[in-house]
Design a protein around this motif. Sequence first.
Motif, PDB file in Angstrom:
ATOM      1  N   LEU A 101       0.754  -1.111  -0.032  1.00  0.00           N
ATOM      2  CA  LEU A 101       0.155   0.051   0.022  1.00  0.00           C
ATOM      3  C   LEU A 101       0.825   1.062   0.058  1.00  0.00           C
ATOM      4  N   VAL A 102       1.787   1.230   0.801  1.00  0.00           N
ATOM      5  CA  VAL A 102       2.770   2.497   0.794  1.00  0.00           C
ATOM      6  C   VAL A 102       3.339   2.653  -0.398  1.00  0.00           C
ATOM      7  N   ALA A 103       3.911   1.614  -1.228  1.00  0.00           N
ATOM      8  CA  ALA A 103       4.245   1.682  -2.401  1.00  0.00           C
ATOM      9  C   ALA A 103       3.429   2.272  -3.375  1.00  0.00           C
ATOM     10  N   GLU A 104       2.287   1.503  -3.342  1.00  0.00           N
ATOM     11  CA  GLU A 104       1.399   1.826  -4.295  1.00  0.00           C
ATOM     12  C   GLU A 104       1.031   3.324  -4.282  1.00  0.00           C
ATOM     13  N   ARG A 105       0.863   4.060  -3.154  1.00  0.00           N
ATOM     14  CA  ARG A 105       0.632   5.483  -2.819  1.00  0.00           C
ATOM     15  C   ARG A 105       1.666   6.379  -3.040  1.00  0.00           C
ATOM     16  N   GLY A 106       2.953   5.825  -3.349  1.00  0.00           N
ATOM     17  CA  GLY A 106       3.937   6.553  -3.600  1.00  0.00           C
ATOM     18  C   GLY A 106       4.534   7.202  -2.438  1.00  0.00           C
ATOM     19  N   ARG A 107       4.634   6.449  -1.221  1.00  0.00           N
ATOM     20  CA  ARG A 107       5.135   6.988  -0.096  1.00  0.00           C
ATOM     21  C   ARG A 107       6.388   6.260   0.394  1.00  0.00           C
ATOM     22  N   MET A 108       7.166   5.391  -0.486  1.00  0.00           N
ATOM     23  CA  MET A 108       8.200   4.922  -0.024  1.00  0.00           C
ATOM     24  C   MET A 108       9.166   5.702   0.476  1.00  0.00           C
ATOM     25  N   GLU A 109       9.336   6.825   0.097  1.00  0.00           N
ATOM     26  CA  GLU A 109      10.342   7.789   0.577  1.00  0.00           C
ATOM     27  C   GLU A 109      10.058   8.475   1.944  1.00  0.00           C
ATOM     28  N   ASP A 110       8.802   7.991   2.577  1.00  0.00           N
ATOM     29  CA  ASP A 110       8.569   8.116   3.841  1.00  0.00           C
ATOM     30  C   ASP A 110       8.561   7.233   4.735  1.00  0.00           C
ATOM     31  N   LEU A 111       9.186   5.743   4.234  1.00  0.00           N
ATOM     32  CA  LEU A 111       9.036   4.825   4.752  1.00  0.00           C
ATOM     33  C   LEU A 111       9.956   4.724   6.402  1.00  0.00           C
ATOM     34  N   THR A 112      11.004   5.364   6.281  1.00  0.00           N
ATOM     35  CA  THR A 112      11.853   5.451   7.452  1.00  0.00           C
ATOM     36  C   THR A 112      11.210   6.237   8.728  1.00  0.00           C
ATOM     37  N   ASP A 113      10.295   7.433   8.289  1.00  0.00           N
ATOM     38  CA  ASP A 113       9.622   8.216   9.318  1.00  0.00           C
ATOM     39  C   ASP A 113       8.311   7.313   9.467  1.00  0.00           C
ATOM     40  N   ILE A 114       7.585   6.330   8.664  1.00  0.00           N
ATOM     41  CA  ILE A 114       6.606   5.576   8.972  1.00  0.00           C
ATOM     42  C   ILE A 114       6.983   4.547  10.074  1.00  0.00           C
ATOM     43  N   VAL A 115       7.913   3.878   9.610  1.00  0.00           N
ATOM     44  CA  VAL A 115       8.516   2.731  10.561  1.00  0.00           C
ATOM     45  C   VAL A 115       8.915   3.446  11.942  1.00  0.00           C
ATOM     46  N   ARG A 116       9.381   4.528  12.142  1.00  0.00           N
ATOM     47  CA  ARG A 116       9.872   5.459  13.318  1.00  0.00           C
ATOM     48  C   ARG A 116       8.669   5.694  14.029  1.00  0.00           C
ATOM     49  N   ALA A 117       7.588   6.253  13.597  1.00  0.00           N
ATOM     50  CA  ALA A 117       6.231   6.974  13.870  1.00  0.00           C
ATOM     51  C   ALA A 117       5.664   5.497  14.557  1.00  0.00           C
ATOM     52  N   PHE A 118       5.503   4.533  13.550  1.00  0.00           N
ATOM     53  CA  PHE A 118       4.995   3.204  14.197  1.00  0.00           C
ATOM     54  C   PHE A 118       5.387   2.806  15.286  1.00  0.00           C
ATOM     55  N   GLY A 119       6.964   2.466  15.258  1.00  0.00           N
ATOM     56  CA  GLY A 119       7.530   2.098  16.670  1.00  0.00           C
ATOM     57  C   GLY A 119       7.193   2.941  17.998  1.00  0.00           C
ATOM     58  N   ARG A 120       7.158   4.387  17.680  1.00  0.00           N
ATOM     59  CA  ARG A 120       6.585   5.328  18.846  1.00  0.00           C
ATOM     60  C   ARG A 120       5.421   4.717  19.476  1.00  0.00           C
ATOM     61  N   ILE A 121       4.289   4.737  18.409  1.00  0.00           N
ATOM     62  CA  ILE A 121       3.021   4.647  18.883  1.00  0.00           C
ATOM     63  C   ILE A 121       2.820   3.277  19.324  1.00  0.00           C
ATOM     64  N   GLU A 122       3.483   2.194  18.847  1.00  0.00           N
ATOM     65  CA  GLU A 122       3.373   0.960  19.396  1.00  0.00           C
ATOM     66  C   GLU A 122       4.149   0.834  21.083  1.00  0.00           C
ATOM     67  N   ASP A 123       5.134   1.389  20.987  1.00  0.00           N
ATOM     68  CA  ASP A 123       5.745   1.579  22.411  1.00  0.00           C
ATOM     69  C   ASP A 123       4.994   2.190  23.117  1.00  0.00           C
ATOM     70  N   GLU A 124       4.245   3.222  22.960  1.00  0.00           N
ATOM     71  CA  GLU A 124       3.128   4.329  23.822  1.00  0.00           C
ATOM     72  C   GLU A 124       2.233   3.036  24.263  1.00  0.00           C
ATOM     73  N   ARG A 125       1.543   2.519  23.146  1.00  0.00           N
ATOM     74  CA  ARG A 125       0.106   1.672  23.410  1.00  0.00           C
ATOM     75  C   ARG A 125       0.576   0.464  24.261  1.00  0.00           C
ATOM     76  N   LEU A 126       2.054  -0.223  24.136  1.00  0.00           N
ATOM     77  CA  LEU A 126       2.178  -1.234  24.850  1.00  0.00           C
ATOM     78  C   LEU A 126       2.739  -0.718  26.282  1.00  0.00           C
ATOM     79  N   GLY A 127       2.779   0.515  26.604  1.00  0.00           N
ATOM     80  CA  GLY A 127       3.260   0.976  27.897  1.00  0.00           C
ATOM     81  C   GLY A 127       4.972   0.514  28.170  1.00  0.00           C
ATOM     82  N   ARG A 128       5.421   0.741  26.776  1.00  0.00           N
ATOM     83  CA  ARG A 128       7.109   0.307  26.968  1.00  0.00           C
ATOM     84  C   ARG A 128       7.906   1.746  26.448  1.00  0.00           C
ATOM     85  N   VAL A 129       8.977   1.613  27.090  1.00  0.00           N
ATOM     86  CA  VAL A 129      10.110   3.019  26.365  1.00  0.00           C
ATOM     87  C   VAL A 129      11.283   2.198  25.867  1.00  0.00           C
TER      88      VAL A 129
END
Length: 185
Positions: free
Chosen positions: A84-112
């Motif tokens: 989906l990311v590739a289809e929507r032409g957002r691969m250049e944002d992949l590093t930022d997406i993965v970083r943001a996803f990690g932060r969201i998951e850490d927050e939701r799981l109560g983890r730092v």
Amino acid sequence: MYGQNPAARRYAEALADAIRDLSDDQRTVVREHLEAFRDLVTGSPDVRNVMLNPSISSENRAAVLKSLLGRLEVTDIAQRFLLLVAERGRMEDLTDIVRAFGRIEDERLGRVRASVVSAEPLSKSTLNQIRKALEERLQRKVEIETGVDESLIGGVRTTVGSLVFDGTIATGLARLREQLEAADR
């Protein structure tokens, strides 16, 4: 909150919402697979060129992406998300997406996440002691990433977000020097 790239944050939040009902372990696997693919893209000029080059057709990009994901044995949800990311032409944002996803998951799981840097590799028992102390102080689960900085004389520097616990010998000596200079005044 999760970074400066609003599009990356939206994609990361959408993925985090989509996997909300998975177990913690399954969510961690999705994260690890995204990080592995991100590392492949950032670490290989050839892969990066295929994923980011606008002159490559979306069909060719999708075919290469599917082949790579198959070799990496990426989970189905991570595959669909990356397609989906590739289809929507957002691969250049992949590093930022993965970083943001990690932060969201850490927050939701109560983890730092903590970064522990020392002059030489630390034993598992020392890392467990550091983790335990941090968890008691922060009242959250702590994941430790380690690093070695040979320029340190000894001791450990631990960073959690913007919080730094500097127990290196160099810092201790600097504090001692400041105290001695203050006593001389």
